[in-house]
Design a protein around this motif. Structure first.
Motif, short mmCIF file in Angstrom:
data_model
loop_
_atom_site.label_atom_id
_atom_site.label_comp_id
_atom_site.label_asym_id
_atom_site.label_seq_id
_atom_site.Cartn_x
_atom_site.Cartn_y
_atom_site.Cartn_z
N GLY A 182 0.91 -1.21 -0.08
CA GLY A 182 -0.03 0.03 -0.08
C GLY A 182 0.81 1.31 -0.04
N PRO A 183 0.24 2.29 0.31
CA PRO A 183 0.84 3.70 0.33
C PRO A 183 1.84 3.88 1.34
CG PRO A 183 -1.35 4.13 0.33
CD PRO A 183 -1.20 2.37 0.21
N LEU A 184 1.76 3.00 2.20
CA LEU A 184 2.61 3.25 3.45
C LEU A 184 4.04 2.70 3.20
CD1 LEU A 184 0.25 2.47 6.71
CD2 LEU A 184 0.79 4.67 5.49
N ALA A 185 4.22 1.95 2.19
CA ALA A 185 5.46 1.26 1.86
C ALA A 185 6.42 2.42 1.85
CB ALA A 185 5.20 0.55 0.57
N GLY A 186 7.50 2.15 2.60
CA GLY A 186 8.75 2.95 2.55
C GLY A 186 8.63 4.18 3.48
N ALA A 187 7.62 4.41 3.91
CA ALA A 187 7.19 5.64 4.89
C ALA A 187 7.74 5.65 6.25
CB ALA A 187 5.77 6.12 4.89
N ASP A 188 8.28 6.90 6.67
CA ASP A 188 8.99 6.72 7.91
C ASP A 188 7.92 6.57 8.90
OD1 ASP A 188 11.08 7.95 9.80
OD2 ASP A 188 9.21 8.66 10.72
N ALA A 189 8.24 5.66 10.20
CA ALA A 189 7.38 5.43 11.17
C ALA A 189 6.74 6.36 11.62
CB ALA A 189 8.09 4.47 12.07
N ARG A 190 7.09 7.68 11.80
CA ARG A 190 6.44 8.83 12.46
C ARG A 190 5.40 9.14 11.45
NH1 ARG A 190 12.06 10.21 14.56
NH2 ARG A 190 12.26 10.07 12.36
N LEU A 191 5.61 9.29 10.24
CA LEU A 191 4.75 9.69 9.33
C LEU A 191 3.38 8.76 9.04
CD1 LEU A 191 3.89 11.46 6.87
CD2 LEU A 191 5.21 10.59 5.29
N ARG A 192 3.80 7.48 9.00
CA ARG A 192 2.92 6.41 9.08
C ARG A 192 1.85 6.55 10.12
NH1 ARG A 192 7.07 2.30 8.20
NH2 ARG A 192 6.78 1.82 10.45
N THR A 193 2.46 6.77 11.38
CA THR A 193 1.65 7.04 12.51
C THR A 193 0.78 8.40 12.49
OG1 THR A 193 3.42 5.69 14.00
CG2 THR A 193 1.58 7.12 15.14
N ALA A 194 1.54 9.37 12.22
CA ALA A 194 0.57 10.61 11.85
C ALA A 194 -0.41 10.57 10.97
CB ALA A 194 1.51 11.83 11.76
N ALA A 195 -0.18 9.45 9.90
CA ALA A 195 -1.23 9.34 8.89
C ALA A 195 -2.46 8.41 9.20
CB ALA A 195 -0.78 8.73 7.57
N LEU A 196 -2.05 7.35 10.24
CA LEU A 196 -3.20 6.45 10.78
C LEU A 196 -4.00 7.43 11.82
CD1 LEU A 196 -0.97 3.25 10.76
CD2 LEU A 196 -2.97 3.80 9.25
N ASP A 197 -3.18 8.31 12.48
CA ASP A 197 -3.92 8.96 13.50
C ASP A 197 -4.91 9.91 12.77
OD1 ASP A 197 -2.66 8.02 15.52
OD2 ASP A 197 -1.04 9.32 15.88
N ALA A 198 -4.53 10.61 11.76
CA ALA A 198 -5.64 11.44 10.93
C ALA A 198 -6.71 10.76 10.28
CB ALA A 198 -4.70 12.04 9.83
N LEU A 199 -6.38 9.51 9.95
CA LEU A 199 -7.51 8.73 9.41
C LEU A 199 -8.52 8.26 10.78
CD1 LEU A 199 -5.97 6.28 6.88
CD2 LEU A 199 -7.84 7.83 6.51
N GLU A 200 -8.00 8.17 11.80
CA GLU A 200 -8.64 7.77 13.10
C GLU A 200 -9.59 8.95 13.38
OE1 GLU A 200 -8.26 5.41 17.44
OE2 GLU A 200 -6.44 6.47 16.55
N ALA A 201 -8.77 10.05 13.29
CA ALA A 201 -9.55 11.35 13.83
C ALA A 201 -10.92 11.78 12.99
CB ALA A 201 -8.53 12.60 13.98
N ALA A 202 -10.56 11.10 11.61
CA ALA A 202 -11.76 11.53 10.61
C ALA A 202 -12.50 10.12 10.66
CB ALA A 202 -11.02 11.76 9.31
N ASP A 203 -12.49 9.46 11.69
CA ASP A 203 -13.52 8.17 11.65
C ASP A 203 -13.46 7.55 10.42
OD1 ASP A 203 -14.93 6.67 13.13
OD2 ASP A 203 -16.79 7.45 12.77
#
Length: 159
Positions: free
Chosen positions: A137-158
């Motif tokens: 998926g698009p998380l391939a190669g992304a830094d761990a902090r960036l992945r976490t922030a992106a997943l947090d953004a998805l969670e915040a948007a429900d």
């Protein structure tokens, strides 16, 4: 410093052009000009990180803020202002050790890519491990902090 704002609008300057521009190395007193100046520094810093393939920056000693050819350097206060501006713009995070982590892309953009990918591949509503999302998926190669922030953004948007 009016050249700073005008140059951004009229033509694209190269990194070398900006780094050879002496007023860039002195924080400007006028708010709008300073904002434009800080944005130039953020862009320069981001491109420097990309070229170095290293997204963690020791702002106090980073080469991008020094141009010996014109005997100019951004002082410590200016460097701190650039780091704070990068964080305010959502393009960086200050780490506990005082370093700046520049985000390769904004978390909301990666979150949107991940959501679009899940929708396009019929995976919306599924439960997946982080390893599965990193594999194809698009998380391939992304830094761990960036992945976490992106997943947090998805969670915040429900999502």
């Amino acid at each position: 410093m009016a050249e700073l704002a005008a140059a951004k609008e009229e033509e694209a300057w190269s990194d070398e052009d900006w780094r050879a521009f002496p007023p860039l190395y002195t924080l400007q007193p006028h708010a709008a000009t300073r904002e434009a100046q800080l944005n130039v520094w953020i862009d320069l810093l981001w491109r420097w990180c990309k070229a170095q393939n290293s997204w963690t920056v020791d702002v106090a000693s980073c080469d991008v803020f020094v141009n010996d050819a014109i005997n100019r350097r951004l002082d410590d206060n200016g460097r701190r202002e650039v780091a704070k501006a990068a964080c305010r713009a959502g393009r960086g995070e200050l780490l506990d050790n005082g370093a700046l982590f520049m985000l390769e892309q904004q978390p909301k953009d990666l979150a949107r890519q991940l959501y679009d990918w899940a929708r396009a591949t019929g995976r919306l509503g599924g439960v997946f491990t982080l390893a599965e999302l990193e594999d194809d998926g698009p998380l391939a190669g992304a830094d761990a902090r960036l992945r976490t922030a992106a997943l947090d953004a998805l969670e915040a948007a429900d999502r």
